[in-house]
Design a protein around this motif. Sequence first.
Motif, PDB file in Angstrom:
ATOM      1  N   SER A   3      36.929  30.613  30.542  1.00  0.00           N
ATOM      2  CA  SER A   3      36.495  31.604  31.531  1.00  0.00           C
ATOM      3  C   SER A   3      36.888  32.993  31.060  1.00  0.00           C
ATOM      4  O   SER A   3      37.688  33.154  30.146  1.00  0.00           O
ATOM      5  CB  SER A   3      37.117  31.316  32.897  1.00  0.00           C
ATOM      6  N   ILE A   4      36.292  33.975  31.729  1.00  0.00           N
ATOM      7  CA  ILE A   4      36.637  35.372  31.473  1.00  0.00           C
ATOM      8  C   ILE A   4      36.642  36.085  32.814  1.00  0.00           C
ATOM      9  O   ILE A   4      35.825  35.792  33.694  1.00  0.00           O
ATOM     10  CB  ILE A   4      35.644  36.032  30.477  1.00  0.00           C
ATOM     11  N   ARG A   5      37.590  36.989  32.996  1.00  0.00           N
ATOM     12  CA  ARG A   5      37.678  37.756  34.236  1.00  0.00           C
ATOM     13  C   ARG A   5      37.335  39.209  33.926  1.00  0.00           C
ATOM     14  O   ARG A   5      37.814  39.783  32.960  1.00  0.00           O
ATOM     15  CB  ARG A   5      39.081  37.668  34.820  1.00  0.00           C
ATOM     16  N   VAL A   6      36.474  39.798  34.772  1.00  0.00           N
ATOM     17  CA  VAL A   6      36.081  41.201  34.646  1.00  0.00           C
ATOM     18  C   VAL A   6      36.581  41.909  35.896  1.00  0.00           C
ATOM     19  O   VAL A   6      36.340  41.440  37.011  1.00  0.00           O
ATOM     20  CB  VAL A   6      34.540  41.341  34.525  1.00  0.00           C
ATOM     21  N   GLY A   7      37.255  43.035  35.713  1.00  0.00           N
ATOM     22  CA  GLY A   7      37.775  43.788  36.844  1.00  0.00           C
ATOM     23  C   GLY A   7      37.207  45.181  36.909  1.00  0.00           C
ATOM     24  O   GLY A   7      36.804  45.751  35.898  1.00  0.00           O
ATOM     25  N   ASN A   8      37.185  45.716  38.121  1.00  0.00           N
ATOM     26  CA  ASN A   8      36.719  47.087  38.326  1.00  0.00           C
ATOM     27  C   ASN A   8      37.914  47.958  38.680  1.00  0.00           C
ATOM     28  O   ASN A   8      38.385  47.951  39.812  1.00  0.00           O
ATOM     29  CB  ASN A   8      35.668  47.147  39.442  1.00  0.00           C
ATOM     30  N   ASP A   9      38.396  48.707  37.714  1.00  0.00           N
ATOM     31  CA  ASP A   9      39.513  49.615  37.934  1.00  0.00           C
ATOM     32  C   ASP A   9      39.043  51.057  38.053  1.00  0.00           C
ATOM     33  O   ASP A   9      39.791  51.991  37.765  1.00  0.00           O
ATOM     34  CB  ASP A   9      40.534  49.478  36.802  1.00  0.00           C
ATOM     35  N   THR A  34      35.194  36.356  38.085  1.00  0.00           N
ATOM     36  CA  THR A  34      35.526  35.396  37.036  1.00  0.00           C
ATOM     37  C   THR A  34      34.274  34.618  36.676  1.00  0.00           C
ATOM     38  O   THR A  34      33.589  34.096  37.555  1.00  0.00           O
ATOM     39  CB  THR A  34      36.620  34.422  37.507  1.00  0.00           C
ATOM     40  N   LEU A  35      33.968  34.576  35.386  1.00  0.00           N
ATOM     41  CA  LEU A  35      32.845  33.786  34.879  1.00  0.00           C
ATOM     42  C   LEU A  35      33.417  32.565  34.164  1.00  0.00           C
ATOM     43  O   LEU A  35      34.262  32.702  33.278  1.00  0.00           O
ATOM     44  CB  LEU A  35      31.991  34.601  33.917  1.00  0.00           C
ATOM     45  N   VAL A  36      32.965  31.393  34.591  1.00  0.00           N
ATOM     46  CA  VAL A  36      33.407  30.132  33.998  1.00  0.00           C
ATOM     47  C   VAL A  36      32.256  29.570  33.178  1.00  0.00           C
ATOM     48  O   VAL A  36      31.109  29.546  33.643  1.00  0.00           O
ATOM     49  CB  VAL A  36      33.838  29.137  35.094  1.00  0.00           C
ATOM     50  N   ALA A  37      32.561  29.119  31.979  1.00  0.00           N
ATOM     51  CA  ALA A  37      31.544  28.586  31.072  1.00  0.00           C
ATOM     52  C   ALA A  37      31.390  27.092  31.309  1.00  0.00           C
ATOM     53  O   ALA A  37      32.252  26.311  30.941  1.00  0.00           O
ATOM     54  CB  ALA A  37      31.947  28.847  29.629  1.00  0.00           C
ATOM     55  N   VAL A  70      29.024  30.466  35.452  1.00  0.00           N
ATOM     56  CA  VAL A  70      29.121  30.368  36.903  1.00  0.00           C
ATOM     57  C   VAL A  70      30.118  31.432  37.342  1.00  0.00           C
ATOM     58  O   VAL A  70      31.204  31.543  36.776  1.00  0.00           O
ATOM     59  CB  VAL A  70      29.575  28.961  37.345  1.00  0.00           C
ATOM     60  N   ALA A  71      29.733  32.245  38.361  1.00  0.00           N
ATOM     61  CA  ALA A  71      30.542  33.390  38.778  1.00  0.00           C
ATOM     62  C   ALA A  71      31.305  33.087  40.064  1.00  0.00           C
ATOM     63  O   ALA A  71      30.773  32.466  40.985  1.00  0.00           O
ATOM     64  CB  ALA A  71      29.646  34.604  38.981  1.00  0.00           C
ATOM     65  N   TYR A  72      32.547  33.591  40.118  1.00  0.00           N
ATOM     66  CA  TYR A  72      33.405  33.449  41.290  1.00  0.00           C
ATOM     67  C   TYR A  72      34.023  34.797  41.618  1.00  0.00           C
ATOM     68  O   TYR A  72      34.426  35.536  40.713  1.00  0.00           O
ATOM     69  CB  TYR A  72      34.527  32.438  41.015  1.00  0.00           C
ATOM     70  N   ASP A  73      34.105  35.105  42.921  1.00  0.00           N
ATOM     71  CA  ASP A  73      34.754  36.353  43.316  1.00  0.00           C
ATOM     72  C   ASP A  73      36.272  36.166  43.314  1.00  0.00           C
ATOM     73  O   ASP A  73      36.780  35.100  42.951  1.00  0.00           O
ATOM     74  CB  ASP A  73      34.218  36.846  44.674  1.00  0.00           C
ATOM     75  N   SER A  75      38.354  35.597  45.577  1.00  0.00           N
ATOM     76  CA  SER A  75      38.890  34.543  46.444  1.00  0.00           C
ATOM     77  C   SER A  75      38.565  33.152  45.921  1.00  0.00           C
ATOM     78  O   SER A  75      38.969  32.155  46.510  1.00  0.00           O
ATOM     79  CB  SER A  75      38.336  34.695  47.865  1.00  0.00           C
ATOM     80  N   GLY A  76      37.808  33.070  44.808  1.00  0.00           N
ATOM     81  CA  GLY A  76      37.442  31.784  44.250  1.00  0.00           C
ATOM     82  C   GLY A  76      36.131  31.229  44.785  1.00  0.00           C
ATOM     83  O   GLY A  76      35.749  30.113  44.473  1.00  0.00           O
ATOM     84  N   THR A  77      35.420  32.036  45.576  1.00  0.00           N
ATOM     85  CA  THR A  77      34.124  31.620  46.113  1.00  0.00           C
ATOM     86  C   THR A  77      33.029  31.865  45.082  1.00  0.00           C
ATOM     87  O   THR A  77      32.963  32.950  44.494  1.00  0.00           O
ATOM     88  CB  THR A  77      33.795  32.411  47.398  1.00  0.00           C
ATOM     89  N   GLU A  78      32.170  30.865  44.867  1.00  0.00           N
ATOM     90  CA  GLU A  78      31.065  31.047  43.935  1.00  0.00           C
ATOM     91  C   GLU A  78      30.108  32.102  44.479  1.00  0.00           C
ATOM     92  O   GLU A  78      29.772  32.094  45.662  1.00  0.00           O
ATOM     93  CB  GLU A  78      30.314  29.725  43.718  1.00  0.00           C
ATOM     94  N   VAL A  79      29.703  33.027  43.624  1.00  0.00           N
ATOM     95  CA  VAL A  79      28.755  34.075  44.004  1.00  0.00           C
ATOM     96  C   VAL A  79      27.553  34.005  43.071  1.00  0.00           C
ATOM     97  O   VAL A  79      27.625  33.416  41.994  1.00  0.00           O
ATOM     98  CB  VAL A  79      29.408  35.482  43.985  1.00  0.00           C
ATOM     99  N   HIS A  80      26.449  34.606  43.506  1.00  0.00           N
ATOM    100  CA  HIS A  80      25.191  34.473  42.771  1.00  0.00           C
ATOM    101  C   HIS A  80      24.613  35.835  42.427  1.00  0.00           C
ATOM    102  O   HIS A  80      25.068  36.862  42.928  1.00  0.00           O
ATOM    103  CB  HIS A  80      24.204  33.651  43.599  1.00  0.00           C
ATOM    104  N   CYS A  81      23.565  35.815  41.613  1.00  0.00           N
ATOM    105  CA  CYS A  81      22.874  37.021  41.188  1.00  0.00           C
ATOM    106  C   CYS A  81      22.599  37.927  42.388  1.00  0.00           C
ATOM    107  O   CYS A  81      22.171  37.470  43.440  1.00  0.00           O
ATOM    108  CB  CYS A  81      21.567  36.637  40.501  1.00  0.00           C
ATOM    109  N   GLY A  82      22.865  39.220  42.224  1.00  0.00           N
ATOM    110  CA  GLY A  82      22.657  40.181  43.297  1.00  0.00           C
ATOM    111  C   GLY A  82      23.875  40.362  44.177  1.00  0.00           C
ATOM    112  O   GLY A  82      23.831  41.125  45.139  1.00  0.00           O
ATOM    113  N   HIS A  83      24.980  39.708  43.859  1.00  0.00           N
ATOM    114  CA  HIS A  83      26.207  39.805  44.656  1.00  0.00           C
ATOM    115  C   HIS A  83      26.580  41.269  44.880  1.00  0.00           C
ATOM    116  O   HIS A  83      26.802  42.003  43.927  1.00  0.00           O
ATOM    117  CB  HIS A  83      27.338  39.067  43.935  1.00  0.00           C
TER     118      HIS A  83
END
Length: 126
Positions: A3-9, A34-37, A70-73, A75-83
């Motif tokens: 996985s990889i985590r992207v943050g907005n600072d 967080t994007l999980v492969a 697969v993307a997660y916010d 809180s660990g909730t799966e999110v989809h395109c357009g989030h």
Amino acid sequence: MPSIRVGNDTDRMLTVRVEPLGEDFWLKPGERLTLVARAPEGPDSGEPPFEVTQHDSGVNVWSHLDVEPVAYDGSGTEVHCGHQRPAEPPPPGDETEYLLSSPANARRLAESIEELEGGGRTPAPT
């Protein structure tokens, strides 16, 4: 799974575009994605599952072709395109990214391209 985590600072919305699918995820200041492969069973290609590039209007995360990201916010909730895609255009300077990622603006974008290309139409005789 990798996985990889992207943050907005930053102090503004950040666009995270996942390629080659063209999915967009919008992060508010301080948020993480967080994007999980997820990969099919079989031999590992040996390639890293993700490659990240940063540009003026956001971040692109390229996934290897045999990986389903697969993307997660936060809180660990799966999110989809357009989030969290903004309903209204962002502040001046971010319009291009908004036009490219908002289905509501697809017609406006197509008209802009047509205008730049000279309309592709033969002028009516006068």
